[in-house]
Design a protein around this motif. Sequence first.
Motif, PDB file in Angstrom:
ATOM      1  N   PRO A  89     -14.093  73.431 -29.423  1.00 39.33           N
ATOM      2  CA  PRO A  89     -13.482  74.772 -29.477  1.00 39.33           C
ATOM      3  C   PRO A  89     -14.464  75.815 -29.987  1.00 39.33           C
ATOM      4  O   PRO A  89     -15.345  75.522 -30.789  1.00 39.33           O
ATOM      5  N   LYS A  90     -14.297  77.049 -29.509  1.00 39.95           N
ATOM      6  CA  LYS A  90     -15.154  78.150 -29.933  1.00 39.95           C
ATOM      7  C   LYS A  90     -14.922  78.447 -31.406  1.00 39.95           C
ATOM      8  O   LYS A  90     -13.784  78.412 -31.882  1.00 39.95           O
ATOM      9  N   PRO A  91     -15.988  78.738 -32.200  1.00 41.65           N
ATOM     10  CA  PRO A  91     -15.818  79.031 -33.639  1.00 41.65           C
ATOM     11  C   PRO A  91     -14.825  80.165 -33.870  1.00 41.65           C
ATOM     12  O   PRO A  91     -14.810  81.158 -33.141  1.00 41.65           O
ATOM     13  N   VAL A  92     -14.000  80.005 -34.909  1.00 46.02           N
ATOM     14  CA  VAL A  92     -12.976  80.993 -35.260  1.00 46.02           C
ATOM     15  C   VAL A  92     -13.479  81.838 -36.429  1.00 46.02           C
ATOM     16  O   VAL A  92     -14.051  81.314 -37.390  1.00 46.02           O
ATOM     17  N   MET A  93     -13.251  83.132 -36.357  1.00 46.06           N
ATOM     18  CA  MET A  93     -13.696  84.054 -37.408  1.00 46.06           C
ATOM     19  C   MET A  93     -12.815  83.895 -38.650  1.00 46.06           C
ATOM     20  O   MET A  93     -11.587  83.916 -38.559  1.00 46.06           O
ATOM     21  N   SER A  94     -13.449  83.747 -39.815  1.00 46.82           N
ATOM     22  CA  SER A  94     -12.725  83.613 -41.072  1.00 46.82           C
ATOM     23  C   SER A  94     -12.197  84.965 -41.534  1.00 46.82           C
ATOM     24  O   SER A  94     -12.557  86.014 -40.987  1.00 46.82           O
ATOM     25  N   ALA A  95     -11.350  84.946 -42.565  1.00 50.37           N
ATOM     26  CA  ALA A  95     -10.796  86.199 -43.093  1.00 50.37           C
ATOM     27  C   ALA A  95     -11.889  87.078 -43.672  1.00 50.37           C
ATOM     28  O   ALA A  95     -11.852  88.306 -43.535  1.00 50.37           O
ATOM     29  N   GLU A  96     -12.889  86.458 -44.313  1.00 51.60           N
ATOM     30  CA  GLU A  96     -13.994  87.227 -44.894  1.00 51.60           C
ATOM     31  C   GLU A  96     -14.817  87.900 -43.794  1.00 51.60           C
ATOM     32  O   GLU A  96     -15.204  89.063 -43.911  1.00 51.60           O
ATOM     33  N   ALA A  97     -15.083  87.155 -42.710  1.00 59.31           N
ATOM     34  CA  ALA A  97     -15.855  87.732 -41.606  1.00 59.31           C
ATOM     35  C   ALA A  97     -15.062  88.816 -40.872  1.00 59.31           C
ATOM     36  O   ALA A  97     -15.627  89.806 -40.409  1.00 59.31           O
TER      37      ALA A  97
END
Length: 365
Positions: free
Chosen positions: A211-219
């Motif tokens: 799966p494609k990397p998911v953006m974190s809340a910090e990012a």
Amino acid sequence: MSEVFLPPRVSCSSRKILLTKHFYTDLINLLVKDDKEKLHVFDSSGLYLATKKIGKNNPKAEQIQTDNEMRMRWNREVDRAIVSGVPETEIRQIKKKYITDRIRESVDIFGSQPERLGSIIMTAVTALALLISKVLDKARELSARLFEKETIQPVAEPNERRTTQVIPQTDKIPMQEKITHKEPTANPSSQKQELQAKTQTTEQEKPKIPPKPVMSAEATAYPKLLKIYKELNRQNGIIFDAERERNELELERDSLKGFAKLTKKGELQSRIERKNEEIDLLKIGLSGIVKRYGFQTVHDFYKVFSVSKTANAEYRDKVDKWEEQYGEKVQKKEESISKRLRNYQRENADRQTKQISKSRNRGAR
């Protein structure tokens, strides 16, 4: 020792009191919906200086008010230092050397004299302002050099030799081997089925795409925080320009001679004082910017911004690597190659079938 000078020494009892303060502060903040109205426990070991509350009918109210103004001057200069890129360790060193250590020395030599606090803090403010000026000057010199290098650097001419990608040719028929008139040992239709089965197995053996990397809340918060960061830098640039104008006025005042010294000195001094007031208001604006977005101090904002910036950079790096290995362009390229390979295998199988059928016909004759 006076409470104006030194904070209480850290002991087991003081740690318990501090933990209790944090506990009840967090408990109260659970009932407060607006982040701007939430309470905060002051960190006495941090970069800032705490101001004192003035009670009613306090005989030392005037002295406390004067001390608070000096403390706020230091806090504003700390905000300016953080925005200007002064390392936190160097700010702490100035605070320790020019405030903490000087206060202890003053108490040891002169005893409890709170009125000396103002001059001690002003010395520290001056030392920090000089450090800020050096950091900003270096930053602007580096920026000017980079800009000059970019403008002077010639544009690279496109290389005439272009690398061509070698693609397996499917439109040309490869060299045929010599056809013998021996009887085939296997059925042509079964050979064709075997080739098709091999093609299907190679298609099934494709690796699964992660799966494609998911953006974190910090990012995710980085674009919003970046806008605040740019706003702070714009404000800092305005302060820098105002200070430069103030410095030019001071040089002009100090260079006056003769009759001009009597006539123009007062006018220049009043302009310098007005410019200092303008600079103070601009520095107050730094903390006002971050408070508008729910941060208690500039330092708090920069800590969150640093974490978010790192998280965003890591996310972008992961996405770039994923795109290089499994992105849309790679998928289309793999599909094109596999399609060409299937066509080539199909054409090869058809050619072999025709060759075998021709050899059988010749043998039958």
